[in-house]
Design a protein around this motif. Structure first.
Motif, PDB file in Angstrom:
ATOM      1  N   TYR A  92       0.863  -1.199   0.000  1.00 25.93           N
ATOM      2  CA  TYR A  92       0.000   0.000   0.000  1.00 25.93           C
ATOM      3  C   TYR A  92       0.884   1.229   0.000  1.00 25.93           C
ATOM      4  O   TYR A  92       1.915   1.264   0.671  1.00 25.93           O
ATOM      5  N   GLU A  93       0.492   2.241  -0.784  1.00 23.81           N
ATOM      6  CA  GLU A  93       1.174   3.535  -0.740  1.00 23.81           C
ATOM      7  C   GLU A  93       0.183   4.655  -1.016  1.00 23.81           C
ATOM      8  O   GLU A  93      -0.738   4.502  -1.813  1.00 23.81           O
ATOM      9  N   LYS A  94       0.393   5.756  -0.343  1.00 22.80           N
ATOM     10  CA  LYS A  94      -0.391   6.970  -0.553  1.00 22.80           C
ATOM     11  C   LYS A  94       0.603   8.106  -0.788  1.00 22.80           C
ATOM     12  O   LYS A  94       1.603   8.220  -0.071  1.00 22.80           O
ATOM     13  N   TYR A  95       0.314   8.953  -1.775  1.00 16.57           N
ATOM     14  CA  TYR A  95       1.290   9.962  -2.180  1.00 16.57           C
ATOM     15  C   TYR A  95       0.804  11.388  -1.932  1.00 16.57           C
ATOM     16  O   TYR A  95      -0.396  11.679  -2.014  1.00 16.57           O
ATOM     17  N   ILE A  96       1.748  12.261  -1.664  1.00 18.03           N
ATOM     18  CA  ILE A  96       1.488  13.695  -1.682  1.00 18.03           C
ATOM     19  C   ILE A  96       1.236  14.097  -3.136  1.00 18.03           C
ATOM     20  O   ILE A  96       1.868  13.568  -4.054  1.00 18.03           O
ATOM     21  N   ASP A  97       0.299  14.997  -3.362  1.00 20.70           N
ATOM     22  CA  ASP A  97       0.052  15.495  -4.712  1.00 20.70           C
ATOM     23  C   ASP A  97       1.376  15.942  -5.340  1.00 20.70           C
ATOM     24  O   ASP A  97       2.177  16.631  -4.699  1.00 20.70           O
ATOM     25  N   ASP A  98       1.611  15.532  -6.587  1.00 19.93           N
ATOM     26  CA  ASP A  98       2.897  15.801  -7.232  1.00 19.93           C
ATOM     27  C   ASP A  98       3.232  17.287  -7.273  1.00 19.93           C
ATOM     28  O   ASP A  98       4.371  17.695  -6.995  1.00 19.93           O
ATOM     29  N   ASP A  99       2.241  18.120  -7.631  1.00 17.23           N
ATOM     30  CA  ASP A  99       2.496  19.563  -7.709  1.00 17.23           C
ATOM     31  C   ASP A  99       2.821  20.135  -6.338  1.00 17.23           C
ATOM     32  O   ASP A  99       3.721  20.983  -6.198  1.00 17.23           O
ATOM     33  N   ALA A 100       2.077  19.680  -5.316  1.00 13.70           N
ATOM     34  CA  ALA A 100       2.334  20.161  -3.956  1.00 13.70           C
ATOM     35  C   ALA A 100       3.723  19.738  -3.492  1.00 13.70           C
ATOM     36  O   ALA A 100       4.451  20.530  -2.876  1.00 13.70           O
ATOM     37  N   ALA A 101       4.105  18.504  -3.774  1.00 11.07           N
ATOM     38  CA  ALA A 101       5.435  18.028  -3.377  1.00 11.07           C
ATOM     39  C   ALA A 101       6.522  18.868  -4.016  1.00 11.07           C
ATOM     40  O   ALA A 101       7.496  19.264  -3.346  1.00 11.07           O
ATOM     41  N   ALA A 102       6.376  19.161  -5.313  1.00 14.03           N
ATOM     42  CA  ALA A 102       7.380  19.967  -6.013  1.00 14.03           C
ATOM     43  C   ALA A 102       7.460  21.370  -5.423  1.00 14.03           C
ATOM     44  O   ALA A 102       8.560  21.910  -5.229  1.00 14.03           O
ATOM     45  N   GLU A 103       6.311  21.972  -5.105  1.00 14.30           N
ATOM     46  CA  GLU A 103       6.301  23.323  -4.542  1.00 14.30           C
ATOM     47  C   GLU A 103       6.902  23.343  -3.146  1.00 14.30           C
ATOM     48  O   GLU A 103       7.642  24.272  -2.791  1.00 14.30           O
ATOM     49  N   ILE A 104       6.597  22.339  -2.342  1.00 11.28           N
ATOM     50  CA  ILE A 104       7.122  22.286  -0.981  1.00 11.28           C
ATOM     51  C   ILE A 104       8.635  22.129  -1.000  1.00 11.28           C
ATOM     52  O   ILE A 104       9.366  22.823  -0.273  1.00 11.28           O
TER      53      ILE A 104
END
Length: 271
Positions: free
Chosen positions: A81-93
């Motif tokens: 199982y895996e759950k991810y941070i939104d890609d755009d949010a991860a890049a911005e953070i």
């Protein structure tokens, strides 16, 4: 109540202040295993650490890492199982943190990334064999997809309040901040906690929550402590974790997990 699975947090719970698992704790899991009880880990750390300490206690089922955002097998690292941070949010953070000279590491699958490696930032990992990470320098933009967790780290000074405030305000709804020690803080998907990971693992194993015993000490353990059939907080736990637990055991430096397991098994398997 028949216990079929024991799940323990690592830091402040299974691990003592030297970041080691005591012989008594290892032996307690060995006794539980002889009674047909499985064991697992639920930690805010990355999968490598969860699997390493899972092997030390003889765990044979998948382990939970990244505060519930990842479940993988111990020996093959198979994704359960895996759950991810939104890609755009991860890049911005990541862009925000690196621009403001805040050291961070992040996890994609079983891989670990950081601008550069420093043992000062990973002082709690000296007891984890084969610990390493991928140094990306300023090329972080190539590693921002399918991020399960970002960790802010400081070796000496507390993390600046304005950094945390910006993450809370600007990324509200996109991420959750967990396990804030002042010197580290975990950034996870917004709907993730250890109880979410534990429920998925329990369903995967076909075990009811009433048949699960958990151990914890911190704010990121509270949901898990509230979820399980029996929950035990260490004596060094924060007040909210103690309130959420079924009862309190000894602290992490005095075999609290072993004593808690012994108490529960004595009730379940009276001589």
């Amino acid at each position: 109540m028949p216990i079929k699975l024991i799940v323990t947090d690592l830091d402040g719970t299974l691990l003592n202040e030297e970041k080691l698992v005591s012989r008594a704790n290892i032996e307690a899991f060995h006794i539980a295993r002889k009674n047909g009880i499985a064991a697992s880990i639920a930690t805010g750390r990355m999968h490598l650490a969860a699997a390493f300490f899972g092997r030390e206690i003889g765990a044979q089922v998948p382990v939970i890492s990244c505060n519930g955002a990842m479940i993988r097998s111990i020996d093959t690292d198979e994704k359960i199982y895996e759950k991810y941070i939104d890609d755009d949010a991860a890049a911005e953070i990541l862009a925000f943190l690196i621009k403001n000279n805040i050291y961070c590491s992040w996890y994609i699958g079983k891989n670990r990334f950081a601008p550069y490696f420093s043992w000062d930032m990973f002082s709690g990992y000296h007891t984890v064999k084969n610990f390493d990470l991928i140094e990306v320098g300023n090329n972080y933009k190539a590693y921002t997809k399918n991020v399960t967790q970002i960790v802010l780290r400081s070796s000496t000074d507390r993390l600046p309040a304005y950094i945390i405030r910006h993450l809370q305000e600007y990324f509200s709804g996109a991420v959750k901040l967990q396990q804030n020690t002042g010197y580290t803080i975990d950034v996870t998907p917004p709907d993730i906690n250890k109880a979410v990971g534990l429920k998925y693992l329990a369903d995967y194993l076909g075990i009811a929550k009433e048949d699960i015993l958990v151990f914890g000490d911190g704010d990121n353990d509270i949901a898990m402590l509230e979820y399980a059939g029996i929950s035990i907080a260490t004596a060094n736990a924060i007040p909210a974790a103690k309130k959420a637990a079924s009862f309190i055991t000894d602290d992490c430096n005095n075999d609290g997990v072993a004593k808690g397991i012994s108490k529960v098994l004595s009730a379940a398997f009276p001589k």
